[in-house]
Scaffold this motif. Sequence first.
Motif, short mmCIF file in Angstrom:
data_model
loop_
_atom_site.label_atom_id
_atom_site.label_comp_id
_atom_site.label_asym_id
_atom_site.label_seq_id
_atom_site.Cartn_x
_atom_site.Cartn_y
_atom_site.Cartn_z
N MET A 103 0.81 -1.21 0.00
CA MET A 103 0.00 0.00 0.00
C MET A 103 0.85 1.27 0.00
SD MET A 103 -2.39 1.13 3.18
CE MET A 103 -2.12 2.77 3.82
N MET A 104 1.87 1.31 0.84
CA MET A 104 2.64 2.53 1.04
C MET A 104 3.78 2.71 0.04
SD MET A 104 1.11 3.98 3.59
CE MET A 104 2.26 5.27 4.10
N SER A 105 4.35 1.61 -0.45
CA SER A 105 5.54 1.71 -1.29
C SER A 105 5.36 1.15 -2.70
CB SER A 105 6.72 0.98 -0.62
OG SER A 105 7.07 1.61 0.59
N VAL A 106 4.49 0.15 -2.87
CA VAL A 106 4.32 -0.45 -4.18
C VAL A 106 3.27 0.29 -5.00
CG1 VAL A 106 3.68 -2.53 -5.45
CG2 VAL A 106 5.10 -2.72 -3.40
N ALA A 107 2.07 0.46 -4.45
CA ALA A 107 0.99 1.11 -5.20
C ALA A 107 1.37 2.50 -5.71
CB ALA A 107 -0.27 1.18 -4.33
N PRO A 108 2.04 3.35 -4.91
CA PRO A 108 2.39 4.68 -5.43
C PRO A 108 3.40 4.64 -6.58
CG PRO A 108 2.48 4.65 -3.04
CD PRO A 108 2.36 3.23 -3.48
N ILE A 113 -2.84 3.07 -10.72
CA ILE A 113 -3.51 2.63 -9.50
C ILE A 113 -4.11 3.85 -8.79
CG2 ILE A 113 -3.15 1.71 -7.17
CD1 ILE A 113 -1.36 -0.36 -8.27
N PRO A 114 -5.43 3.87 -8.60
CA PRO A 114 -6.05 5.02 -7.94
C PRO A 114 -5.73 5.05 -6.44
CG PRO A 114 -7.69 3.32 -8.36
CD PRO A 114 -6.42 2.84 -8.99
N ILE A 115 -5.20 6.16 -5.99
CA ILE A 115 -4.88 6.34 -4.57
C ILE A 115 -5.71 7.52 -4.07
CG2 ILE A 115 -3.05 6.81 -2.88
CD1 ILE A 115 -1.08 5.54 -4.81
N PRO A 116 -6.68 7.27 -3.20
CA PRO A 116 -7.66 8.31 -2.84
C PRO A 116 -7.19 9.33 -1.81
CG PRO A 116 -8.19 6.28 -1.71
CD PRO A 116 -7.01 5.97 -2.60
N LEU A 117 -5.93 9.27 -1.41
CA LEU A 117 -5.42 10.25 -0.46
C LEU A 117 -3.93 10.44 -0.68
CD1 LEU A 117 -5.05 8.69 3.11
CD2 LEU A 117 -5.21 7.34 1.04
#
Length: 330
Positions: A103-108, A113-117
């Motif tokens: 969540m913190m390092s891969v998705a960004p 990939i939509p990150i809502p915050l």
Amino acid sequence: MTDTFRPLPRRTLLGAATALAAAPFAPARAAWTPPQPIRLFIGYPPGGAVDILFRVVAEGMQRVRAVATVPEVRSGAYGFIAAQAAARAAPDGTTLASAIMGMMSVAPAIPGIPIPLDLDRELTPVVNLAGTPMALVVRPDAPFNDIDGLIAYARQKNGTATFASSGNGSINQLGALLFANAVGVTLNHISYRGGAPALLDVSAGRVDMMVANVAEVAGSIRGGQLKGLGVTAAEPTPLMPELAPLAGRFPTLEINNWFGLVGPAGLSAEIVAGLVDIFQATLRDPQTTRTLMERGLIPIGEAGPAFAERILRDRARWRQVVETNNIRGD
């Protein structure tokens, strides 16, 4: 950029657990303590490694420091639903959310990939609780029993050997691609909606291999439903010491899949220090340590600032893997 890429330190998870005892961030006894039970938003389904970790830690917090917690599952959207709930809470230290490497390092690091915050502006890293290496597993009827056999098989298949993942952009996918890049083979990605159906198809022989958390596949390896060929660590993992440490041969394959906690933006240094003190004391508790390690989770206890640095360092690492393999989110 190669100047921002730094591989994970060549130390084992056990080394990280040892470092916990000397962690300089936490005071001997913080003055701040939570004025009410801490709400722990868990961003992943019940029964998985994240859910197990936080429930074990919650029990330990009550036993070691008489700190009550209220675990609450808010799964979905890569864990961002739980993170959003924590980000909207008052910065008083009584609301935290799960924050894992994916969540913190891969998705960004993955386009699409939509990150809502805004993870860096709306959340405060508090503590990296525990980690686990990943295991490279193959179908039970695979015509090989070791890494060299897998490499030879993949080369013979010339790009048609398959690997499963829990979804496009998942750590399962990136771990398998990191392996393929390290050994010089091409693999065909089969994406699933979750780790359970992916592992089921590997067990059934419909997919050749997968890279998954050791804790999630140990039982299937021992039961013969999967073959385990190695772990993404420099030394054997305590849960399955019989698996070959792949990073000893391929240094880039050292993957520590970590699981931490974040709070809302604006948490004071005093509150963060108090929380870190509570969590580190819990992780030092022999019963908590034993229970976690029996489940393949090794305590880390990395405090706020160091945890924040790890998040950014790992993000740079995975961004490089994403760019090399031209990965996009679903």
